[in-house]
Design a protein around this motif. Structure first.
Motif, mmCIF file in Angstrom:
data_model
loop_
_atom_site.group_PDB
_atom_site.id
_atom_site.type_symbol
_atom_site.label_atom_id
_atom_site.label_comp_id
_atom_site.label_asym_id
_atom_site.label_seq_id
_atom_site.Cartn_x
_atom_site.Cartn_y
_atom_site.Cartn_z
ATOM 1 N N ASN A 36 -8.543 -2.122 -5.147
ATOM 2 C CA ASN A 36 -9.316 -0.962 -4.722
ATOM 3 C C ASN A 36 -8.458 0.275 -4.451
ATOM 4 O O ASN A 36 -8.984 1.320 -4.065
ATOM 5 C CB ASN A 36 -10.150 -1.307 -3.484
ATOM 6 C CG ASN A 36 -11.397 -2.096 -3.840
ATOM 7 O OD1 ASN A 36 -12.396 -1.526 -4.274
ATOM 8 N ND2 ASN A 36 -11.341 -3.418 -3.690
ATOM 9 N N HIS A 37 -7.161 0.183 -4.662
ATOM 10 C CA HIS A 37 -6.294 1.345 -4.510
ATOM 11 C C HIS A 37 -6.407 2.218 -5.760
ATOM 12 O O HIS A 37 -6.436 1.718 -6.884
ATOM 13 C CB HIS A 37 -4.843 0.920 -4.302
ATOM 14 C CG HIS A 37 -3.970 2.010 -3.789
ATOM 15 N ND1 HIS A 37 -3.549 3.063 -4.570
ATOM 16 C CD2 HIS A 37 -3.436 2.235 -2.541
ATOM 17 C CE1 HIS A 37 -2.785 3.870 -3.855
ATOM 18 N NE2 HIS A 37 -2.706 3.394 -2.616
ATOM 19 N N MET B 247 0.822 -1.206 0.000
ATOM 20 C CA MET B 247 0.000 0.000 0.000
ATOM 21 C C MET B 247 0.863 1.266 0.000
ATOM 22 O O MET B 247 0.541 2.247 -0.681
ATOM 23 C CB MET B 247 -0.929 0.004 1.206
ATOM 24 C CG MET B 247 -1.979 -1.092 1.221
ATOM 25 S SD MET B 247 -3.129 -1.010 -0.196
ATOM 26 C CE MET B 247 -2.590 -2.464 -1.113
ATOM 27 N N ASP C 96 -2.708 8.050 -9.935
ATOM 28 C CA ASP C 96 -3.967 7.320 -10.058
ATOM 29 C C ASP C 96 -4.067 6.609 -11.406
ATOM 30 O O ASP C 96 -3.771 7.196 -12.461
ATOM 31 C CB ASP C 96 -5.161 8.275 -9.914
ATOM 32 C CG ASP C 96 -5.360 8.747 -8.483
ATOM 33 O OD1 ASP C 96 -4.574 8.322 -7.616
ATOM 34 O OD2 ASP C 96 -6.299 9.531 -8.249
ATOM 35 N N ALA D 184 -7.444 -5.314 -1.615
ATOM 36 C CA ALA D 184 -6.884 -4.015 -1.240
ATOM 37 C C ALA D 184 -6.133 -3.391 -2.409
ATOM 38 O O ALA D 184 -6.221 -2.175 -2.650
ATOM 39 C CB ALA D 184 -5.967 -4.169 -0.032
ATOM 40 N N LEU E 201 2.117 1.814 -3.506
ATOM 41 C CA LEU E 201 1.040 2.296 -4.368
ATOM 42 C C LEU E 201 0.700 3.753 -4.089
ATOM 43 O O LEU E 201 0.332 4.500 -5.003
ATOM 44 C CB LEU E 201 -0.203 1.414 -4.198
ATOM 45 C CG LEU E 201 -0.161 0.038 -4.845
ATOM 46 C CD1 LEU E 201 -1.366 -0.795 -4.411
ATOM 47 C CD2 LEU E 201 -0.119 0.152 -6.367
ATOM 48 N N ASP E 202 0.817 4.148 -2.835
ATOM 49 C CA ASP E 202 0.523 5.539 -2.472
ATOM 50 C C ASP E 202 1.400 6.524 -3.241
ATOM 51 O O ASP E 202 1.016 7.684 -3.450
ATOM 52 C CB ASP E 202 0.722 5.762 -0.968
ATOM 53 C CG ASP E 202 -0.364 5.103 -0.128
ATOM 54 O OD1 ASP E 202 -1.433 4.781 -0.680
ATOM 55 O OD2 ASP E 202 -0.130 4.908 1.089
#
Length: 477
Positions: free
Chosen positions: A357-358, A280, A288, A354, A283-284
């Motif tokens: 849905n990121h 996560m 987008d 997860a 990905l942050d």
């Protein structure tokens, strides 16, 4: 999905029906059925799930979340079969695909223990809900003089296609012609599939072979049930797909999906080379929609040659990616180091829900297993398809031609893609070329979410299932 609907409220004064649930022990089949059980338990239905010892832990999230005393279990020894290795109780643990025939056949050994249990249980069973791979449970229902509801973990299209095959038994004149076209005139839009795209179970049928004849009878027995419940939804598979299933023999077909993992069914965890938090965090830091997620399910390992081709395509494309790699030899030496600035390889298990849905994840290179398809749709992620077996070719065509939320990339279990060609597809699709497809994926996601909300199409159909179960119970008792 919203709980405690209108149908349930109308039936508060009726006696609670008792349903025997019999899953097929394979992750892709068992987990969505457990999610259906959860929704039924929340609508005042009493359920008992038949399970073997090794599969019992998979029920823990369901049993923890369901209302007290609404879901019970009956644990039965796994039947023996000379071709099924001792200790194997779930299809994911089979040493090779050819063992699947025997695995399906051996499960009929549960019938006599289930019959004895049902006849002696203090609370009579009102109905059976069982997987479509367990057609023999139709005979169990007949012995108990109760109805059976078939659960299809797939969509309506593949449910129709797979049963059409065993009902009509189309054959190819030349046994070596893998491109022989097979027409499905009674299925929505009359699709034509080349022989190589048909279900492996059907393509490997040998007349007179005990396991093969059992599997054929299994699917034909399904058609003796009046009811089928599918893990799909109206905006993805509309009335024409429902009619396809009913044309083959089912009197009523309900779509109650997407059956999201309300009981933790998908991200159950496992051994991984990278923690969920690390994934996560990485990905942050990505824009987008810029990341391609790559995963081929729990039962597919890419060969060394396939892995090398995919790795080369990723390097040529320049796209950001997360690649879930189960096979020890699929990722070439040095690849991770060369692509460390824009990609991550996860060995073993990954938190798929997860990740999908990121906001950074815009695309999913997938084998098109139905559970993965529904998870991507719900997350609003567009797909690049690499179907390999089972229902996957059927699913891929639905996504590409009907839903228009996917792009074909590769096909075939043993296909080694051309790295330059695949790299071009990745680069063009994940860039400007795929914007319209991504937008359609987001729109379909909205419809999927609306379907399971109170008043949505799948919510209403689940209410109808509950009402039918109560009607059945009142007639039986």
């Amino acid at each position: 999905m919203a709980e405690n609907g209108k149908a349930t409220k109308k039936l508060q004064s009726a006696s609670v029906p008792h349903v025997l649930v019999i899953p097929f022990p394979s992750q892709g089949h068992l987990l969505p059925l457990l999610d259906l059980v959860y929704h039924l338990s929340m609508r005042r239905v009493s359920l008992t799930i038949a399970v073997t010892p090794a599969n019992l832990p998979l029920l823990s999230p369901l049993l923890a979340k369901s209302p007290p005393n609404s879901v019970e279990t009956i644990v039965l020894p796994f039947p023996s079969h000379p071709s099924v290795p001792p200790g194997v109780e779930n299809a994911k643990d089979l040493p090779s695909l050819p063992h699947f025939h025997s695995f399906m056949h051996t499960l009929v050994g549960l019938m006599d223990p289930l019959l004895s249990w049902a006849r002696s249980h203090p609370k009579p069973v009102s109905a059976i809900i069982s997987d479509s791979f367990l057609g023999w449970t139709q005979n169990l229902a007949a012995e108990l003089d109760i109805p059976r509801i078939v659960f299809s973990s797939n969509g309506l299209l593949f449910t129709a296609v797979s049963h059409y095959l065993w009902l009509r038994m189309p054959r190819r004149p030349d046994p070596t012609d893998d491109n022989y076209p097979v027409s499905f005139e009674e299925v929505a839009n009359s699709p034509v599939y080349p022989w190589r795209h048909l279900s492996w179970l059907y393509r490997t049928y040998v007349e007179g072979d005990p396991d093969c004849e059992f599997i054929k009878e299994n699917f034909l027995l399904n058609l003796k049930s009046e009811f089928v419940v599918s893990n799909s939804f109206e905006a993805l598979e509309g009335e024409e797909f429902r009619q396809s299933v009913q044309t083959l023999g089912f009197k009523q077909a309900w779509s109650v999906g997407p059956l999201a993992p309300t009981t933790g069914a998908s991200d159950r965890g496992g051994t991984a080379s990278m923690s969920a938090g690390e994934v996560m965090t990485w990905l942050d830091g990505c824009p987008d929609g810029s990341v391609l997620y790559i995963c081929f399910g729990t039962q597919v390992d890419l060969s060394t040659e396939q892995g090398a081709a995919l790795a080369a395509a990723l390097e040529l494309s320049g796209v950001r990616f997360i690649w879930v790699n189960k096979g020890a030899s699929a990722v070439p030496n040095g690849f991770e180091k060369r692509t460390a600035d824009r990609g991550r390889v996860i060995g073993g298990w990954a938190p798929q829900l997860a990740i999908l849905n990121h906001a950074a994840v815009g695309w999913f290179l997938t084998h098109c297993g139905w559970n993965s398809v529904l998870e991507a749709i719900t997350a609003g992620v567009a797909m690049l398809t690499w179907p390999m077996a089972a229902d996957q070719f059927c699913n891929a065509r639905l996504l590409i031609e009907s839903a228009k939320v996917a792009v074909p990339a590769v096909e075939g279990m043993k296909t080694i893609p051309d790295a330059k060609e695949l790299g071009g597809i990745l680069r063009n699709t994940i860039g400007e070329g795929g914007k319209e497809i991504r937008q359609r994926a987001k729109e379909l996601s909205t419809k999927a979410v609306e379907a399971v909300r109170e008043g949505g199409s799948s919510w209403r159909e689940l209410e109808d299932v509950v009402e039918e179960i109560y009607k059945i119970s009142s007639k039986v008792h």
